[in-house]
Design an enzyme around this catalytic site. Structure first.
Site, PDB file in Angstrom:
ATOM      1  N   ASP A  43      -1.916 -20.115  14.319  1.00  0.00           N
ATOM      2  CA  ASP A  43      -1.299 -21.409  14.562  1.00  0.00           C
ATOM      3  C   ASP A  43      -0.801 -21.414  15.999  1.00  0.00           C
ATOM      4  O   ASP A  43      -1.066 -20.472  16.761  1.00  0.00           O
ATOM      5  CB  ASP A  43      -0.197 -21.706  13.535  1.00  0.00           C
ATOM      6  CG  ASP A  43       1.045 -20.861  13.714  1.00  0.00           C
ATOM      7  OD1 ASP A  43       1.065 -19.949  14.579  1.00  0.00           O
ATOM      8  OD2 ASP A  43       2.019 -21.097  12.978  1.00  0.00           O
TER       9      ASP A  43
ATOM     10  N   HIS B 295      -5.695   2.891   2.087  1.00  0.00           N
ATOM     11  CA  HIS B 295      -5.303   2.797   0.678  1.00  0.00           C
ATOM     12  C   HIS B 295      -5.646   1.470   0.018  1.00  0.00           C
ATOM     13  O   HIS B 295      -5.953   1.447  -1.178  1.00  0.00           O
ATOM     14  CB  HIS B 295      -3.790   3.030   0.532  1.00  0.00           C
ATOM     15  CG  HIS B 295      -3.362   4.372   0.996  1.00  0.00           C
ATOM     16  ND1 HIS B 295      -2.044   4.744   1.036  1.00  0.00           N
ATOM     17  CD2 HIS B 295      -4.063   5.445   1.438  1.00  0.00           C
ATOM     18  CE1 HIS B 295      -1.936   5.981   1.482  1.00  0.00           C
ATOM     19  NE2 HIS B 295      -3.159   6.430   1.735  1.00  0.00           N
TER      20      HIS B 295
ATOM     21  N   HIS C 133      -7.273   4.854  -5.268  1.00  0.00           N
ATOM     22  CA  HIS C 133      -7.116   3.625  -4.485  1.00  0.00           C
ATOM     23  C   HIS C 133      -8.074   2.539  -4.975  1.00  0.00           C
ATOM     24  O   HIS C 133      -7.713   1.370  -5.039  1.00  0.00           O
ATOM     25  CB  HIS C 133      -7.304   3.906  -3.002  1.00  0.00           C
ATOM     26  CG  HIS C 133      -6.274   4.842  -2.460  1.00  0.00           C
ATOM     27  ND1 HIS C 133      -4.916   4.613  -2.578  1.00  0.00           N
ATOM     28  CD2 HIS C 133      -6.397   6.022  -1.805  1.00  0.00           C
ATOM     29  CE1 HIS C 133      -4.248   5.603  -2.012  1.00  0.00           C
ATOM     30  NE2 HIS C 133      -5.129   6.483  -1.548  1.00  0.00           N
TER      31      HIS C 133
END
Length: 142
Positions: free
Chosen positions: A7, A97, A133
């Site tokens: 933005d 992860h 993970h």
């Protein structure tokens, strides 16, 4: 290919990141905004998230003043794991992860020098691929 979006609060930092990506010869697509006129971060967060989830781009980088609003927006898109990072350790850990596919940053929270190091860490860290993970990511996606 890296999708970029911001933005008005993140425009200046995005320009710094564009210069870095060009220096590294990394391909990117800029989904806006294109100046510092006030605008709404959800437009650009969604555009980047959709580009990543639709495989137009491999990863994304999104920026607003704090990084919070734009990361919340991106995470509404199924399949997106946008991580708000303000340090290199978090950028590395979220790739290792969480296999995060979008990096979010707050231009009013970090400076350009640190931001470039975070981007470098995020883009150059691979997912570990460890089963624990993968299982956690699957739980997120369900």
């Amino acid at each position: 290919m890296i999708a970029l979006g911001c933005d008005h609060g993140g425009f200046s930092l995005k320009q710094e990141i564009i210069a870095y990506l060009k220096e590294q010869n990394l391909e990117f697509k800029d989904y806006g905004c294109y100046n510092e006129e006030a605008c709404d971060y959800p437009v650009y967060g969604k555009a980047v998230a959709n580009a990543v989830v639709n495989k137009e781009c491999d990863k994304g980088i999104i920026i607003c003043g704090t990084g919070i609003g734009i990361s919340i927006t991106a995470n509404k898109v199924k399949g997106i794991r946008a991580a708000l990072c303000s340090d290199c350790f978090s950028a590395e850990a979220t790739r290792l992860h969480n296999d995060a596919n979008i990096l979010a940053m707050g231009a009013r929270a970090i400076g350009p020098g640190l931001a470039i190091k975070i981007v470098d860490t995020f883009l150059n860290t691979e997912f570990s691929g460890e089963d624990r993970h993968k299982n956690r990511i699957n739980q997120i996606e369900d």
